[in-house]
Design an enzyme around this catalytic site. Structure first.
Site, short mmCIF file in Angstrom:
data_model
loop_
_atom_site.label_atom_id
_atom_site.label_comp_id
_atom_site.label_asym_id
_atom_site.label_seq_id
_atom_site.Cartn_x
_atom_site.Cartn_y
_atom_site.Cartn_z
N GLY A 184 -74.69 -49.00 8.42
CA GLY A 184 -75.65 -47.92 8.69
C GLY A 184 -75.35 -47.04 9.86
N ASP A 225 -73.61 -52.49 11.67
CA ASP A 225 -72.32 -51.79 11.71
C ASP A 225 -71.45 -52.50 12.73
OD1 ASP A 225 -70.22 -49.68 11.60
OD2 ASP A 225 -71.78 -48.55 10.56
N ARG A 256 -75.71 -46.27 2.39
CA ARG A 256 -75.64 -44.82 2.19
C ARG A 256 -74.19 -44.35 2.34
NH1 ARG A 256 -76.82 -40.37 6.75
NH2 ARG A 256 -75.42 -41.89 7.69
N HIS A 291 -68.06 -44.99 -1.62
CA HIS A 291 -67.04 -44.00 -2.02
C HIS A 291 -65.82 -44.00 -1.10
CE1 HIS A 291 -68.62 -40.29 0.50
NE2 HIS A 291 -68.46 -41.37 1.24
#
Length: 453
Positions: free
Chosen positions: A270, A292, A340, A344
């Site tokens: 995050g 994180d 979030r 990717h």
């Protein structure tokens, strides 16, 4: 009555949409901004209806051009696209927009070249190339000025400071940082996409690794001596990129009110917790853990929360936890794990490992929420989806919507061998890691909800 031809239909979409756009501005007592004037925020910048109307115009205009001109002319336009990247990279790097910031009527290229210390003849050619494509304006022979497009590249610091302080050059300048990142690391790596896809080299994670002859990930490469300023530039670009996603995506993407008081919500990867901040502000009855790496949560993370909501940390409502999502998830049986724009950035096998760690930690009622862009097909989706745009527009509105996400998709391939995914690909990824797809809330970032059963 027969249906209109594709040309007539496209012209009709443009005409009716332009009329609607001008009407919207007229109702605000404003004229539509001129391309020749520097950009400034207007009263309808965040209006959803205006944004949708604008996308129709852009999609139809691009499709009309592709339809009417000779195919080889289109190829001649697309193939040398690297010159646009190189030209934007140059003027951003040598600070041309800053030189023109205080010259609204323009400056002769000789004066610009003197200030930025390059050859004026070569700079004139680059400036004319850009002005021909509506970046800058050539107001008279060899005299150039900023316009609405080029003005968004102006940086936040005085020209002399930009020349002498490379490290902070792009701080506070989202547009320039995005261009700098794409036209530096991106442009250098992009030609290697050909070798990467054609030859499938076993010793390279991504085209980036072939270009820079490194085995490091982009993240680790940014921390190598001499590359720190690039890492800071990338962070600035991504901060600006994140601003295109309103907080309502996260607060309305899931029924947070349905969770019991004190339920644990884990923000995986995050960063400093900006998404958690939005959700926690709207739903204070929950407890949040932002995860994180230590270098993120220990300093910038603490600073972020001390500036915005110190009581959230002191009360225990929000906890900052050092954790790598490559390791087993330490928080068991959370009500929600969410991510979030994480998946990717990683190859498929890495994404599977990340999601398996979460699945192993999850309880019977745990949910997984993935906030990410959904790759739209350029054709109608047989499985359904949102209502199609007016014919003959592409299902993904071409360059107006599909243009951005397909470009980001190739950038993910270029840097990480990552990708943007279709809904079907997300469902398949979930199934491969023990997560059952439940629902999707579409939007600029979709909210994909998965359960354990």
């Amino acid at each position: 009555m027969s249906n209109p031809s594709p040309l007539t239909a496209l012209v009709g979409i443009i005409a009716s949409s332009v009329q609607a756009l001008e009407s919207a501005y007229s109702q605000q007592g404003a004229a539509f901004p001129s391309l020749d004037e520097p950009y400034s925020p207007g009263p309808l910048n965040n209006d959803a209806t205006v944004a949708a109307t604008t996308r129709l115009i852009v999609a139809a205009a691009h499709q009309l051009i592709a339809t009417v001109r000779e195919p080889l002319e289109t190829i001649h336009d697309y193939a040398p696209g690297m010159y646009m990247s190189a030209s934007l990279g140059l003027v951003t790097d040598i600070n041309v927009p800053e030189v023109l910031k205080d010259a609204p009527t323009g400056l002769h290229v000789d004066a610009i070249a003197e200030k930025v210390e390059v050859d004026s003849g070569k700079l004139a050619r680059v400036m004319r190339y850009l002005a021909t494509r509506h970046v800058f304006k050539e107001v008279s022979p060899d005299v150039f000025a900023n316009n609405r497009v080029s003005s968004v590249l102006v940086k936040a610091h005085p020209l002399e400071e930009l020349k002498t302080n490379k490290v902070t050059k792009y701080v506070g300048a989202t547009g320039a940082a995005i261009v700098g990142h794409i036209t530096d690391e991106g442009l250098t790596s992009a030609p290697f996409i050909i070798d990467y896809i054609r030859d499938s080299p076993k010793d390279a994670l991504a085209p980036f690794n072939l270009a820079y002859k490194t085995k490091a990930t982009l993240w680790d490469w940014y921390e190598e001596p001499g590359n720190e300023w690039r890492g800071l530039r990338f962070a600035t670009a991504m901060t600006g990129g994140g601003e295109r996603f309103p907080p309502t995506i996260f607060t309305e993407g899931f029924d947070w009110k349905s969770l019991k008081e004190g339920s644990i919500v884990v923000d995986v990867g995050g960063s400093v917790g900006s998404v958690t901040f939005a959700i926690a502000s709207a739903f204070p009855h929950l407890k949040y853990i932002v995860q994180d790496l230590a270098k993120v949560v220990d300093d910038p993370g603490q600073k972020f929360w001390q500036e915005r909501s110190p009581q959230s940390i002191s009360s225990g409502a929000v906890t900052l936890q050092a954790h790598s999502f490559f390791d087993p998830q330490p928080v068991k049986n959370a009500a929600v794990y969410f991510m979030r724009l994480v998946l990717h950035d990683w190859p498929e096998d890495t994404c599977i490992a990340i999601l398996k760690h979460l699945r192993a930690a999850a309880g019977p009622s745990s949910k997984l929420i993935i906030f990410d862009m959904l790759m739209p097909y350029a054709c109608p989706d047989p499985a359904g989806g949102p209502p199609p745009p007016p014919a003959p527009l592409l299902a993904n509105l071409g360059i107006a919507i599909g243009g951005f996400i397909t470009a980001v998709d190739l950038q993910m391939l270029n840097f990480f061998n990552g990708q943007e995914r279709t809904l079907k690909q997300f469902i398949t990824l979930g199934a491969a890691t023990g997560w059952k797809f439940e629902a999707v809330n579409p939007g600029p970032l979709a909210a994909l909800v998965f359960s354990t059963v």
